[in-house]
Scaffold this motif. Structure first.
Motif, PDB file in Angstrom:
ATOM      1  N   GLU A   4       0.672  -0.968   0.003  1.00  0.00           N
ATOM      2  CA  GLU A   4      -0.224   0.475  -0.273  1.00  0.00           C
ATOM      3  C   GLU A   4       0.568   1.383  -0.050  1.00  0.00           C
ATOM      4  O   GLU A   4       0.670   1.881  -0.851  1.00  0.00           O
ATOM      5  N   LYS A   5       1.495   1.547   0.547  1.00  0.00           N
ATOM      6  CA  LYS A   5       2.377   2.614   0.839  1.00  0.00           C
ATOM      7  C   LYS A   5       3.932   2.877  -0.218  1.00  0.00           C
ATOM      8  O   LYS A   5       4.612   3.541  -0.561  1.00  0.00           O
ATOM      9  N   LEU A   6       4.033   1.745  -0.740  1.00  0.00           N
ATOM     10  CA  LEU A   6       5.305   1.391  -1.484  1.00  0.00           C
ATOM     11  C   LEU A   6       5.179   2.691  -3.637  1.00  0.00           C
ATOM     12  O   LEU A   6       4.031   2.322  -3.956  1.00  0.00           O
ATOM     13  N   VAL A   7       6.189   2.925  -3.480  1.00  0.00           N
ATOM     14  CA  VAL A   7       5.686   4.799  -4.711  1.00  0.00           C
ATOM     15  C   VAL A   7       7.165   4.011  -5.361  1.00  0.00           C
ATOM     16  O   VAL A   7       8.214   4.845  -4.783  1.00  0.00           O
ATOM     17  N   VAL A   8       7.283   3.463  -6.394  1.00  0.00           N
ATOM     18  CA  VAL A   8       8.462   3.472  -6.517  1.00  0.00           C
ATOM     19  C   VAL A   8       9.039   4.112  -7.661  1.00  0.00           C
ATOM     20  O   VAL A   8       7.784   4.353  -9.225  1.00  0.00           O
ATOM     21  N   GLU A  65       2.671  -3.569 -11.434  1.00  0.00           N
ATOM     22  CA  GLU A  65       1.068  -3.417 -10.486  1.00  0.00           C
ATOM     23  C   GLU A  65      -0.494  -3.817 -10.338  1.00  0.00           C
ATOM     24  O   GLU A  65      -0.845  -3.698  -9.614  1.00  0.00           O
ATOM     25  N   LYS A  66       0.042  -5.515 -11.391  1.00  0.00           N
ATOM     26  CA  LYS A  66      -0.945  -6.551 -11.754  1.00  0.00           C
ATOM     27  C   LYS A  66      -1.222  -7.176  -9.997  1.00  0.00           C
ATOM     28  O   LYS A  66      -1.892  -7.129 -10.058  1.00  0.00           O
ATOM     29  N   ALA A  67       0.283  -7.674 -10.501  1.00  0.00           N
ATOM     30  CA  ALA A  67       0.565  -8.606  -9.537  1.00  0.00           C
ATOM     31  C   ALA A  67       0.505  -8.110  -8.014  1.00  0.00           C
ATOM     32  O   ALA A  67       0.283  -8.760  -6.887  1.00  0.00           O
ATOM     33  N   HIS A  68       0.864  -6.778  -7.316  1.00  0.00           N
ATOM     34  CA  HIS A  68       0.969  -6.167  -6.014  1.00  0.00           C
ATOM     35  C   HIS A  68      -0.355  -5.155  -6.018  1.00  0.00           C
ATOM     36  O   HIS A  68       0.642  -3.690  -6.117  1.00  0.00           O
ATOM     37  N   PRO A  69      -1.569  -4.959  -6.186  1.00  0.00           N
ATOM     38  CA  PRO A  69      -2.699  -4.568  -6.209  1.00  0.00           C
ATOM     39  C   PRO A  69      -1.843  -3.017  -4.446  1.00  0.00           C
ATOM     40  O   PRO A  69      -1.716  -3.947  -3.754  1.00  0.00           O
ATOM     41  N   GLY A  70      -1.922  -1.879  -5.041  1.00  0.00           N
ATOM     42  CA  GLY A  70      -1.227  -1.709  -3.701  1.00  0.00           C
ATOM     43  C   GLY A  70      -0.063   0.025  -4.178  1.00  0.00           C
ATOM     44  O   GLY A  70       0.273   0.494  -3.501  1.00  0.00           O
ATOM     45  N   VAL A  71       1.046  -1.464  -5.136  1.00  0.00           N
ATOM     46  CA  VAL A  71       2.108  -0.359  -5.569  1.00  0.00           C
ATOM     47  C   VAL A  71       1.618   0.219  -6.376  1.00  0.00           C
ATOM     48  O   VAL A  71       1.123   0.028  -7.491  1.00  0.00           O
ATOM     49  N   ASN A 122       9.260   6.753  -2.925  1.00  0.00           N
ATOM     50  CA  ASN A 122      10.082   6.049  -1.868  1.00  0.00           C
ATOM     51  C   ASN A 122      11.417   5.168  -1.759  1.00  0.00           C
ATOM     52  O   ASN A 122      11.649   4.777  -0.806  1.00  0.00           O
ATOM     53  N   THR A 123      10.875   5.084  -3.357  1.00  0.00           N
ATOM     54  CA  THR A 123      12.165   4.298  -3.863  1.00  0.00           C
ATOM     55  C   THR A 123      11.772   4.455  -5.155  1.00  0.00           C
ATOM     56  O   THR A 123      11.201   5.266  -6.240  1.00  0.00           O
ATOM     57  N   LEU A 124      13.450   4.845  -5.971  1.00  0.00           N
ATOM     58  CA  LEU A 124      13.777   5.125  -7.278  1.00  0.00           C
ATOM     59  C   LEU A 124      14.508   4.172  -7.997  1.00  0.00           C
ATOM     60  O   LEU A 124      15.641   3.590  -6.816  1.00  0.00           O
ATOM     61  N   VAL A 125      14.723   3.604  -9.370  1.00  0.00           N
ATOM     62  CA  VAL A 125      14.940   2.844 -10.076  1.00  0.00           C
ATOM     63  C   VAL A 125      15.782   3.966 -11.238  1.00  0.00           C
ATOM     64  O   VAL A 125      15.055   4.096 -11.939  1.00  0.00           O
ATOM     65  N   THR A 178      11.795  -3.583  -6.144  1.00  0.00           N
ATOM     66  CA  THR A 178      10.110  -3.825  -6.185  1.00  0.00           C
ATOM     67  C   THR A 178       9.994  -4.900  -5.529  1.00  0.00           C
ATOM     68  O   THR A 178       9.632  -4.628  -3.951  1.00  0.00           O
ATOM     69  N   GLU A 179      10.338  -6.275  -6.229  1.00  0.00           N
ATOM     70  CA  GLU A 179      10.292  -7.074  -4.978  1.00  0.00           C
ATOM     71  C   GLU A 179      10.981  -7.748  -3.366  1.00  0.00           C
ATOM     72  O   GLU A 179      11.095  -7.919  -1.907  1.00  0.00           O
ATOM     73  N   ALA A 180      12.069  -6.915  -3.265  1.00  0.00           N
ATOM     74  CA  ALA A 180      12.690  -6.545  -2.279  1.00  0.00           C
ATOM     75  C   ALA A 180      12.352  -5.440  -1.618  1.00  0.00           C
ATOM     76  O   ALA A 180      12.053  -6.064  -0.349  1.00  0.00           O
ATOM     77  N   ARG A 181      12.088  -4.703  -1.526  1.00  0.00           N
ATOM     78  CA  ARG A 181      10.907  -3.281  -1.540  1.00  0.00           C
ATOM     79  C   ARG A 181       9.724  -4.465  -0.338  1.00  0.00           C
ATOM     80  O   ARG A 181       9.980  -3.841   1.026  1.00  0.00           O
ATOM     81  N   LEU A 182       9.428  -4.861  -1.115  1.00  0.00           N
ATOM     82  CA  LEU A 182       8.256  -5.646  -0.834  1.00  0.00           C
ATOM     83  C   LEU A 182       8.156  -6.400   0.354  1.00  0.00           C
ATOM     84  O   LEU A 182       6.781  -6.145   1.764  1.00  0.00           O
ATOM     85  N   LYS A 183       9.304  -6.896   1.265  1.00  0.00           N
ATOM     86  CA  LYS A 183       9.586  -8.347   1.811  1.00  0.00           C
ATOM     87  C   LYS A 183      10.927  -6.889   2.522  1.00  0.00           C
ATOM     88  O   LYS A 183      11.092  -8.022   3.820  1.00  0.00           O
ATOM     89  N   GLY A 184      10.509  -6.005   2.289  1.00  0.00           N
ATOM     90  CA  GLY A 184      11.695  -4.960   3.359  1.00  0.00           C
ATOM     91  C   GLY A 184      12.886  -5.619   3.230  1.00  0.00           C
ATOM     92  O   GLY A 184      13.612  -5.370   4.606  1.00  0.00           O
ATOM     93  N   GLU A 185      13.593  -5.776   2.529  1.00  0.00           N
ATOM     94  CA  GLU A 185      14.791  -6.191   2.226  1.00  0.00           C
ATOM     95  C   GLU A 185      15.666  -5.715   0.702  1.00  0.00           C
ATOM     96  O   GLU A 185      15.285  -4.364   0.851  1.00  0.00           O
TER      97      GLU A 185
END
Length: 308
Positions: A15-19, A46-52, A79-82, A273-280
């Motif tokens: 819900e909080k992840l904005v890349v 965005e399809k796999a993780h609604p809220g991202v 809160n995340t930049l690529v 994105t997947e690392a950030r979702l796991k807090g890694e």
């Protein structure tokens, strides 16, 4: 059960992840590929993780890209930049300012001049990009012959490739590298460089064009000059046109390539994105391997829908 249901902590992270994704405008086929793969990653994640939320922005110049970073921070609240920096030096400070605001930063391909400005770096393997063609050409020439080289642009990335190529050639004293000039990863510039080589050198066995766009310019110059001595033109990066020729065996000059796909943009966004979702966190450096492409494995490097 819904396919996308996430564990509680992960759902909150989503819900909080904005890349924010900052990349160059599509000015040639490689950057077109970068843009295409970035949008593929956005759609899938965005399809796999609604809220991202993934915001993709393209820029034509370094100042424009620097301004976009400020917008992403203040307007989009990333809160995340690529980022695939347009230039290394001029983007280092703007990226550092974003990181200092607590944003997690992954830099792709073109490195920054100060690694303190990033959390992670993802790139293709530039050493292998130079080493694999050199090994292949040395073998196909049976260790003797004349080669001309077209370099990219004056960058650390190009130096790595050229140094690796020369490192292999030092072990083959009967192969002469007649000259190496910059073709700027551009087919028109490569055409002019190759015209110069064809005028100056009466016998050339092979060309390391170091880029599939440049290889097209090289082949055009060879055809116009009606030269039959050049048996092989080795490009680079695995553009779909070159890979198709290798798959089909339709062009006797284009028989191998080396992968350096703009797909690493997709990989970078997905891994981050997947690392950030796991807090890694990601490793400090991730190098996507460059692989020799031949007729045997070409099919796995062929992406017909990509512009590259």
């Amino acid at each position: 059960m819904q396919a996308w249901a996430l564990p509680m902590g992960q759902a909150q992270a989503a819900e909080k992840l904005v890349v924010g994704v900052a990349i160059p405008t599509a000015t040639h086929s490689f950057t077109s590929g970068i843009v295409w793969w970035a949008n593929q990653a956005k759609a899938e994640l965005e399809k796999a993780h609604p809220g991202v939320k993934i915001i993709v922005k393209t820029a034509a110049t370094a100042p424009e890209q620097a301004n976009q970073l400020q917008d992403m921070l203040t307007v989009n609240k990333i809160n995340t930049l690529v980022i695939f920096p347009i230039e290394s030096a001029s983007l280092t400070q703007p990226v550092a300012q974003v990181k200092n605001k607590g944003v997690y930063v992954t830099v792709v391909d073109r490195g920054l001049t100060n690694t303190q400005s990033q959390d992670a770096y993802i790139a293709g393997d530039n050493t292998a990009f130079g080493k694999l063609p050199a090994e292949y050409l040395a073998k196909s020439l049976n260790g003797k012959g004349n080669i001309v080289v077209l370099r990219g642009m004056p960058t650390t990335l190009d130096n790595e490739r050229f140094d690796a190529f020369n490192g292999v050639m030092k072990g083959h004293p009967e192969i002469k590298v007649l000259d190496a000039k910059y073709g700027n990863w551009n087919r028109d510039d490569a055409f002019k460089v190759m015209q110069d080589y064809l005028t100056r050198f009466k016998h050339i066995d092979a060309v390391w064009a170091a880029d599939d766009d440049m290889a097209i310019g090289v082949q055009k110059a060879i055809a116009q000059a009606k030269r039959t001595d050049i048996k092989q033109v080795f490009g680079g990066a695995g553009a779909k046109g070159a890979v198709k020729k290798i798959m089909d065996g339709s062009d006797p000059q284009i028989v191998a390539d080396v992968s350096y796909s703009p797909k690493f943009m997709y990989d970078a966004i997905k891994l981050t994105t997947e690392a950030r979702l796991k807090g890694e966190k990601l490793p400090a450096n991730t190098i996507i391997p460059s692989v020799l492409i031949t007729r045997e494995n070409a099919k796995q490097f062929y992406f017909p829908n990509s512009p590259f």
